[in-house]
Design a protein around this motif. Structure first.
Motif, short mmCIF file in Angstrom:
data_model
loop_
_atom_site.label_atom_id
_atom_site.label_comp_id
_atom_site.label_asym_id
_atom_site.label_seq_id
_atom_site.Cartn_x
_atom_site.Cartn_y
_atom_site.Cartn_z
N SER A 68 -16.52 7.63 1.74
CA SER A 68 -14.85 7.36 1.44
C SER A 68 -13.85 8.05 2.08
O SER A 68 -12.51 7.59 2.01
CB SER A 68 -14.64 7.73 -0.19
OG SER A 68 -14.60 9.02 -0.34
N HIS A 70 -13.20 8.04 5.41
CA HIS A 70 -13.02 7.33 6.34
C HIS A 70 -12.04 6.12 5.95
O HIS A 70 -12.71 5.35 5.18
CB HIS A 70 -14.01 6.72 7.39
CG HIS A 70 -13.54 6.28 8.59
ND1 HIS A 70 -12.83 5.37 8.89
CD2 HIS A 70 -13.81 6.86 10.10
CE1 HIS A 70 -12.52 5.07 10.07
NE2 HIS A 70 -13.08 6.04 10.63
N PRO A 71 -10.95 6.31 6.15
CA PRO A 71 -9.90 5.13 5.50
C PRO A 71 -10.33 3.83 5.68
O PRO A 71 -10.23 2.83 4.92
CB PRO A 71 -8.58 5.55 6.01
CG PRO A 71 -8.81 6.24 7.21
CD PRO A 71 -9.89 6.87 7.09
N ALA A 75 -11.62 1.06 2.98
CA ALA A 75 -10.99 -0.20 2.65
C ALA A 75 -11.91 -1.31 2.66
O ALA A 75 -11.76 -2.24 1.80
CB ALA A 75 -10.15 -0.61 3.83
N ALA A 127 -6.23 -2.66 6.11
CA ALA A 127 -6.21 -1.56 5.13
C ALA A 127 -4.77 -1.49 4.78
O ALA A 127 -3.82 -1.84 5.59
CB ALA A 127 -6.64 -0.31 5.90
N VAL A 128 -4.46 -0.44 3.90
CA VAL A 128 -3.07 -0.21 3.17
C VAL A 128 -2.41 0.36 4.38
O VAL A 128 -0.90 -0.01 4.37
CB VAL A 128 -3.25 0.71 2.08
CG1 VAL A 128 -3.80 0.00 0.97
CG2 VAL A 128 -3.95 1.90 2.27
N SER A 129 -2.89 0.77 5.64
CA SER A 129 -1.99 1.51 6.46
C SER A 129 -1.65 0.44 7.50
O SER A 129 -0.90 0.73 8.38
CB SER A 129 -2.87 2.60 7.51
OG SER A 129 -3.97 1.90 8.09
N HIS A 207 -9.40 11.37 6.13
CA HIS A 207 -8.70 11.88 4.96
C HIS A 207 -9.06 11.13 3.74
O HIS A 207 -9.59 10.10 3.81
CB HIS A 207 -7.31 11.88 5.28
CG HIS A 207 -6.71 10.50 5.51
ND1 HIS A 207 -6.78 9.61 6.56
CD2 HIS A 207 -6.04 9.79 4.64
CE1 HIS A 207 -6.15 8.47 6.54
NE2 HIS A 207 -5.68 8.65 5.27
N ALA A 208 -8.38 11.68 2.69
CA ALA A 208 -8.58 11.09 1.30
C ALA A 208 -7.28 10.27 0.93
O ALA A 208 -6.35 10.94 0.59
CB ALA A 208 -9.02 12.00 0.44
N GLY A 209 -7.33 8.84 1.18
CA GLY A 209 -6.30 8.17 0.84
C GLY A 209 -6.42 7.87 -0.76
O GLY A 209 -7.46 8.23 -1.30
N ARG A 210 -5.56 6.87 -1.16
CA ARG A 210 -5.35 6.59 -2.64
C ARG A 210 -6.87 5.95 -2.98
O ARG A 210 -7.29 6.25 -4.28
CB ARG A 210 -4.37 5.78 -2.99
CG ARG A 210 -4.39 5.23 -4.32
CD ARG A 210 -4.35 6.27 -5.39
NE ARG A 210 -3.35 7.59 -5.06
CZ ARG A 210 -3.47 8.53 -5.82
NH1 ARG A 210 -4.27 8.95 -6.69
NH2 ARG A 210 -2.33 9.63 -5.47
N GLU A 211 -7.16 5.03 -2.10
CA GLU A 211 -8.67 4.48 -2.48
C GLU A 211 -9.87 5.46 -2.43
O GLU A 211 -10.46 5.26 -3.69
CB GLU A 211 -8.81 3.27 -1.35
CG GLU A 211 -7.90 2.12 -1.59
CD GLU A 211 -8.09 1.25 -0.33
OE1 GLU A 211 -8.44 1.62 0.84
OE2 GLU A 211 -7.96 0.13 -0.62
#
Length: 294
Positions: A68, A70-71, A75, A127-129, A207-211
């Motif tokens: 998880s 890896h953003p 995603a 992705a959200v990015s 990094h740990a994004g919201r997802e």
């Protein structure tokens, strides 16, 4: 007394098997182990030892948490896997794939890989990015692969019935490279040194994004389980967290002091995996002539 213990053992083993293998589990198991023909891996290969051990319960949870981070991989999981709506279905599909490629005939293993590759080809999005992702991207496939290899192997070395020696660890990584190549990973690691170097190369991307944080909370705190199963699951989850590298625990906001992990958590993981191993061993064996592929 012995009869009651045997019945309880069988009920526990059947219940665990039903969770991880699903309603088609008995038929799949008979086909995987009972169909004669060449296999990708001979009976003496480390991949069979690792994937056939109860430590995979902890290794699988660790792999999900690590992947998880890896953003773009997260995603793709959040957008397409249905892990919230059908978590057991996803687990059962994954466990069946591992069983087929590890123990099944070479033909069935190839068919399973082709089905997964077809699914990966369809999984695309943003992705959200704002970055685009494609599940068939070799770079993302490699991250998912090395996170699994690292997790399954480390869990086996901590909780497995027969931990591998150094050569066996390298041989397991090499076995897994066979599956990775078939899935589209162009240059998978072949030993511990290559695996460590590849993991280090991905660190700047992780990094740990919201997802990822939401997924960790779902996996660790809100599993879709009856209350009677929550305590043993919590033991598995705690050991999966303890087995993560410190940087991963920090990113996922899962602090755990090393002393707590070694003194309190790890013994519970060993005890529970022994119980799972004992229960699952009650199932009757299914065997077939299984020469390895040359």
């Amino acid at each position: 007394m012995a009869v009651r213990i045997a019945r309880a053992r069988k009920r526990l083993g059947d219940g665990l098997f039903a969770r991880v293998a699903g309603p088609s589990g008995p038929a799949n198991r008979a086909r995987i182990h009972g169909t004669p023909g060449p296999r990708w891996f001979g009976e003496d290969r480390p991949i069979r030892q690792v994937h056939g051990d109860a430590s995979m319960f902890i290794g699988g949870l660790r792999a999900l948490l690590l992947q998880s981070l890896h953003p773009l991989a997260m995603a793709a999981v959040a957008g397409h896997s249905g892990y919230r709506g059908d978590p057991w279905g996803r687990l059962q599909r994954t466990s069946t794939f591992l069983a087929v490629t590890t123990f099944g005939t070479a033909s069935d293993a190839s068919d399973a890989v082709e089905r997964v590759r077809a699914v990966h080809e369809r999984v695309r999005g943003t992705a959200v990015s704002g970055a685009s992702y494609h599940a068939a991207d070799p770079h993302l496939l490699c991250w998912v692969h090395i996170a699994e290899v690292d997790s399954f192997l480390r869990a086996h070395q901590r909780y497995g019935a027969r931990p591998l020696d150094g050569a066996g660890c390298d041989a397991y990584i090499d076995d897994m490279a066979t599956v990775a190549l078939a899935l589209g990973v162009p240059d998978p690691p072949r030993d511990r040194a290559e695996l460590a170097a590849r993991m280090a190369a991905y660190l700047p991307e992780l990094h740990a994004g919201r997802e990822a944080l939401d997924a960790a909370r779902f996996i660790l705190l809100h599993p879709p389980l009856p209350w009677a199963a929550r305590l043993p699951y919590a033991v598995l989850a705690a050991n999966a967290v303890a087995a993560l590298p410190p940087w991963a625990r920090e990113a996922l906001r899962l602090p755990l002091a090393p002393v707590v992990g070694e003194v309190f958590v790890r013994p519970t993981g060993r005890a529970l995996t022994r119980i799972i191993r004992w229960a699952m061993a009650a199932r009757p064996p299914v065997t077939a002539a299984a020469p390895p592929v040359a």
